[in-house]
Design an enzyme around this catalytic site. Structure first.
Site, PDB file in Angstrom:
ATOM      1  N   ASP A 145       2.635  -5.678 -10.966  1.00 54.08           N
ATOM      2  CA  ASP A 145       2.290  -6.826 -10.132  1.00 54.08           C
ATOM      3  C   ASP A 145       0.848  -6.755  -9.651  1.00 54.08           C
ATOM      4  O   ASP A 145       0.342  -7.699  -9.061  1.00 54.08           O
ATOM      5  CB  ASP A 145       3.239  -6.925  -8.933  1.00 54.08           C
ATOM      6  N   ASP A 450      17.389  -6.104  -2.930  1.00 54.03           N
ATOM      7  CA  ASP A 450      18.420  -5.345  -3.611  1.00 54.03           C
ATOM      8  C   ASP A 450      19.753  -5.383  -2.854  1.00 54.03           C
ATOM      9  O   ASP A 450      20.799  -5.625  -3.441  1.00 54.03           O
ATOM     10  CB  ASP A 450      17.955  -3.906  -3.821  1.00 54.03           C
TER      11      ASP A 450
HETATM   12  O1  LIG Z   1       5.211  -7.581  -4.901  1.00 55.39           O
HETATM   13  C1  LIG Z   1       5.705  -6.492  -5.138  1.00 55.39           C
HETATM   14  C2  LIG Z   1       5.954  -5.543  -4.128  1.00 55.39           C
HETATM   15  C3  LIG Z   1       6.512  -4.326  -4.473  1.00 55.39           C
HETATM   16  N1  LIG Z   1       6.802  -4.024  -5.758  1.00 55.39           N
HETATM   17  C4  LIG Z   1       7.365  -2.696  -6.115  1.00 55.39           C
HETATM   18  O2  LIG Z   1       8.531  -2.454  -5.389  1.00 55.39           O
HETATM   19  C5  LIG Z   1       8.731  -1.062  -5.257  1.00 55.39           C
HETATM   20  C6  LIG Z   1       9.135  -0.705  -3.842  1.00 55.39           C
HETATM   21  O3  LIG Z   1       8.047  -0.829  -2.973  1.00 55.39           O
HETATM   22  P1  LIG Z   1       7.710   0.247  -1.859  1.00 55.39           P
HETATM   23  O4  LIG Z   1       6.520  -0.210  -1.126  1.00 55.39           O
HETATM   24  O5  LIG Z   1       7.696   1.608  -2.447  1.00 55.39           O
HETATM   25  O6  LIG Z   1       8.944   0.062  -0.895  1.00 55.39           O
HETATM   26  P2  LIG Z   1      10.015   1.116  -0.367  1.00 55.39           P
HETATM   27  O7  LIG Z   1      10.349   0.678   0.995  1.00 55.39           O
HETATM   28  O8  LIG Z   1       9.595   2.505  -0.534  1.00 55.39           O
HETATM   29  O9  LIG Z   1      11.232   0.798  -1.343  1.00 55.39           O
HETATM   30  C7  LIG Z   1      12.593   0.746  -1.014  1.00 55.39           C
HETATM   31  O10 LIG Z   1      12.956  -0.500  -0.461  1.00 55.39           O
HETATM   32  C8  LIG Z   1      12.759  -1.635  -1.304  1.00 55.39           C
HETATM   33  C9  LIG Z   1      13.294  -2.842  -0.581  1.00 55.39           C
HETATM   34  O11 LIG Z   1      12.565  -3.117   0.539  1.00 55.39           O
HETATM   35  C10 LIG Z   1      13.465  -1.456  -2.631  1.00 55.39           C
HETATM   36  O12 LIG Z   1      13.139  -2.514  -3.469  1.00 55.39           O
HETATM   37  C11 LIG Z   1      13.024  -0.161  -3.255  1.00 55.39           C
HETATM   38  O13 LIG Z   1      13.654   0.042  -4.489  1.00 55.39           O
HETATM   39  C12 LIG Z   1      13.344   0.965  -2.306  1.00 55.39           C
HETATM   40  O14 LIG Z   1      12.981   2.204  -2.879  1.00 55.39           O
HETATM   41  C13 LIG Z   1       7.433  -0.378  -5.664  1.00 55.39           C
HETATM   42  O15 LIG Z   1       7.611   0.245  -6.914  1.00 55.39           O
HETATM   43  C14 LIG Z   1       6.459  -1.540  -5.745  1.00 55.39           C
HETATM   44  O16 LIG Z   1       5.497  -1.333  -6.716  1.00 55.39           O
HETATM   45  C15 LIG Z   1       6.576  -4.949  -6.754  1.00 55.39           C
HETATM   46  O17 LIG Z   1       6.823  -4.691  -7.927  1.00 55.39           O
HETATM   47  N2  LIG Z   1       6.036  -6.161  -6.423  1.00 55.39           N
END
Ligand SMILES: O=c1ccn([C@@H]2O[C@H](COP(=O)(O)OP(=O)(O)O[C@H]3O[C@H](CO)[C@@H](O)[C@H](O)[C@H]3O)[C@@H](O)[C@H]2O)c(=O)[nH]1
Ligand SMILES: [Mn+2]
Length: 739
Positions: A145, A450
């Site tokens: 993204d 999710d």
């Molecule tokens: O516009 C976006 C924003 C985020 N992501 C991806 O989404 C994932 C999760 O983002 P992150 O900032 O790491 O969020 P976390 O809070 O650590 O993630 C947890 O919480 C998210 C929901 O808020 C779930 O989607 C994730 O799988 C879960 O691990 C990463 O790989 C990002 O690259 C995208 O692909 N597009």
């Protein structure tokens, strides 16, 4: 499938936890204690005109809430189950019939090359490509993204390195299969023979060279003409405008069906695809959910794996066998057909011994999710989840599974044709007037896309499975500063609360669609955010009343003190025991208690306000991506478990004011006891309040250090200290004068 005779043995088994009767008795005794507290509060409300009437009524509200919330948490502890897989049976059944294993498509999501470094991303990709699974059945997709040419460059490098890496992994059966993690854990090869040692040296050298190239390019933020000319994919960036405004970039870097795509040992390679879906300013891209849905569609044209695994870009596979673990559930002849997804816990590589920020979710992982699993299956929490593709795309329970013919790929078209044809599926306008984001794929409009998706799947009658093997299946990066942790929790609690208020409410929509136990379990998370009100109230009103000499709890000599003492002692003793039993340390538990308080006082408060504003249509929720890298000095303090403040934030102001206020109240009452009313008198009427205020002071020690004692860059900014002291003193003074 023509393999009769093997089927009498299931591929997995489920065991109920032992000793639950004792737990249920204990829990019932707690409930009686809570009822007695409620009764005491209701029957002892001060009369009109008496001191502390309103404070008392507020406490009644808070205690009703805490009691109610405690009941919800019991659902997650009532009925624990544990799963066990039989991978040997799976192998027996499928070994000679490789062809019958389902295709698996792995989706890796990344969104920003600055805070999610390309090198980290490709390590995750490589770990997924090296799963112990037939490569012709495995495809890995990277959704970018960030639309970054740097990430593309790194992935191209990875596609070459994979030719050496995958055979090395398989030959020496190494773990973990993320090269960075592997080399970190093995500075010297565990030499089994000289062949392995020399291979180790060679592969490490290759990796280091690739690492250098990627780091050089990332640092320069530029790719040389020479490098650009090596792959046609780079030309896509010629007409590229910005990460928010560009066409679809789709590159099949390895085509697994190509007879020439072989690793150095001559084996087939898994398919590898780079995708940056189209972005245009007028279109909302729906964050990770949007990315996942684009991947679902694009992959359906290219490999169309029956099973989809999603991982975040930092969550590398730590166990090459876990794909087979997941398939033991989905392929089980007896129960597999009703299982929609298999969720693994999210574990983190960088949590320190005493887990200062409570990132590890120890008891959620080791207890609560086993509890929800006992009632129909865990929530879908994103990374580390294996889905059946068709159910994720909306197949309803009761409709039979249709094995799709891979029509296009039978009559081979060129990779270029395939790319061109699939691109359209990732365009902005594709989803207009379709069910994507509603009935198909991941749902839009919720910051935990999710969880809401999983809930809707479970509400249709599908089951899910929680599998928590002793060797973590995935390892990611947890936030390394307080601010980041609180912001991440704001996003989560906001999302969960959004679900509660949405069409798919865990309270109304899910009613009778999922079991009551599961519904209560879901509510436990849905209602994280509203916890802020009761917690904030409890964290300053009793302390201020203490300062003004207004008692709000029974005297030590009253029998009513018993339920309070019992509930508090039992709750915290049990919570400590559970934490230790889940593998934590005493200090880790203490840190986690602090974090719960901080999250409730700030993340949940902001989430609560935003969700309410949001549902009234005032604001829109955003996705703040969690950083996966930190400055050196920040990392250093993180390793030493020194709390990181460093910036001014409204969240820190709230925490500081609360901390200083409690400190003042505590000092105030000690002074009163010694110089005023006398220790015995104060203790008799106020002991419970003193205890509460004392604990709140004690738990804030790292905050006082950050405010008044530390000199490093991670301390609280001085301006914030001044402001918080002023506000706290003002509050204390005003309160003592009005009462
Ligand atoms: O516009 C976006 C924003 C985020 N992501 C991806 O989404 C994932 C999760 O983002 P992150 O900032 O790491 O969020 P976390 O809070 O650590 O993630 C947890 O919480 C998210 C929901 O808020 C779930 O989607 C994730 O799988 C879960 O691990 C990463 O790989 C990002 O690259 C995208 O692909 N597009
Ligand atoms: Mn993350």
């Amino acid at each position: 499938m023509g393999m009769e005779g093997h089927h009498e043995f299931p591929l997995f088994e489920t065991k109920k936890a032992k000793g639950r009767i004792i737990y249920r008795l204990f829990s019932s005794s707690m409930f009686i204690g809570i009822c007695l507290i409620w009764f005491y509060r209701l029957s002892h409300i001060p009369k009109q005109g008496q001191d502390g009437r309103w404070a008392w009524i507020g406490l009644l509200g808070a205690e009703l809430w805490f009691g109610f919330y405690w009941i919800l948490t019991q659902a997650n502890r009532w009925n624990l189950v544990y799963r066990h897989t039989f991978k040997d049976r799976l192998s027996q059944r499928y070994d000679e019939h490789n062809g019958e294993l389902p295709g698996v498509d792995v989706f890796v999501c990344t969104a920003d090359p600055k805070i999610e470094p390309p090198l980290m991303v490709i390590n995750t990709v490589l770990s997924a490509m090296a799963y112990d699974y037939p490569p012709e059945k495995l495809s890995v997709y990277l959704s970018d993204d960030g639309g970054s040419v740097l990430t593309f460059y790194a992935l191209l490098e990875a596609s070459k390195f994979a030719k050496h890496w995958i055979p090395y992994c398989k030959k020496f059966e190494i773990e973990p299969r993320s090269p960075a993690a592997y080399f970190r854990s093995m500075s010297l090869p565990a030499v089994r023979d000289s062949d392995e040692a020399s291979n180790f040296v060679t592969i490490k050298k290759l990796y280091k060279e690739m690492e250098n190239r990627i780091e050089k390019v990332t640092k320069l933020d530029h790719i040389s003409e020479d490098d650009r000319s090596r792959h046609k994919g780079f030309s896509e960036w010629d007409s590229y405008w910005s990460r928010r405004d560009h066409h679809t970039i789709l590159q099949i870097l390895i085509d697994g069906t190509d007879p020439n795509a072989k690793d150095v040992a001559g084996c087939t390679l898994p398919t590898l695809v780079y995708l940056a879906r189209e972005k245009r300013p007028p279109y909302h891209h729906n964050f990770k959910a949007g990315a996942m849905n684009a991947l679902i569609r694009v992959s359906s044209k290219i490999s169309n794996g029956e099973v989809i695994l999603n991982v975040d870009c930092d969550m590398y596979s730590n166990n090459s066998q876990s794909m087979k673990d997941a398939l033991c559930f989905l392929l089980d002849e007896e129960q597999g057909h009703e299982i929609a997804y298999v969720q693994f816990p999210q574990a983190f590589e960088n949590v320190t011994k005493n887990d200062l920020y409570g990132s590890d979710f120890r008891t959620v992982k080791e207890v609560e999710f086993h509890g929800v699993d006992g009632y129909g299956g865990p929530l879908y929490i994103g990374s580390g989840c294996f889905h059946r593709r068709d159910i994720l795309c909306g197949r309803k329970l009761g409709t039979p599974y249709k094995k799709e013919e891979k029509k296009e790929r039978q009559i081979r078209e060129s990779v270029h044709e395939l790319e061109e044809k699939s691109k359209d599926l990732a365009s902005c306008a594709y989803e207009n007037n379709t069910q994507w984001g509603k009935e198909m794929g991941l749902k839009y409009g919720c910051s935990v896309e999710d969880v809401i998706t999983g809930l809707s799947i479970q509400s249709q009658g599908w089951k899910s499975v929680y599998f928590n093997p002793s060797r973590p299946a995935f390892l990611g990066v947890a936030p390394t500063s307080l601010a980041q942790t609180l912001v991440q929790h704001k996003r989560w609690s906001e999302g969960h609360f959004q679900i509660f208020l949405s069409k798919y409410s865990t309270a109304w929509y899910a009613y009778k669609k999922i079991s009551l136990g599961l519904q209560l379990g879901y509510c436990c998370y849905s209602l994280w955010a509203p916890n802020c009100l009761a917690t904030l109230y409890y964290s300053f009103v009793p302390s201020l009343c203490l300062l003004s000499g207004i008692p709000l709890f029974p005297k030590v000599t009253s029998p009513w003190v018993i339920p309070f003492v019992y509930v508090v002692t039992a709750k915290y003793t049990y919570s400590l025991a559970e934490f230790l039993w889940s593998g934590g340390t005493l200090l880790g538990w203490w840190n986690e208690q602090r974090m719960w308080f901080y999250k409730r006082a700030t993340s949940y408060l902001f989430a609560f306000i935003d969700t309410v504003l949001n549902s009234l249509g005032f604001t829109e929720s955003a996705f703040v991506i969690t950083a996966k890298v930190a400055d050196e000095d920040v990392s250093e303090r993180f390793e030493k478990e020194i709390m990181e403040f460093g910036t001014s934030s409204p969240m820190f102001t709230i925490l500081s004011v609360l901390a200083i206020l409690n400190l003042c109240c505590f000092i105030g009452v000690v002074k009163e006891a010694i110089m005023g009313k006398g220790i015995v008198k104060v203790f008799e009427t106020m002991s419970m309040q003193i205890l509460l205020c004392g604990v709140l002071t004690l738990i804030n020690l790292p905050l006082y250090q950050g405010l008044f004692m530390r000199k490093d860059k991670g301390k609280m900014p001085s301006s914030l200290t001044v402001k918080s002291v002023a506000v706290a003193l003002l509050a204390c003074t005003c309160f003592t004068f009005t009462y």
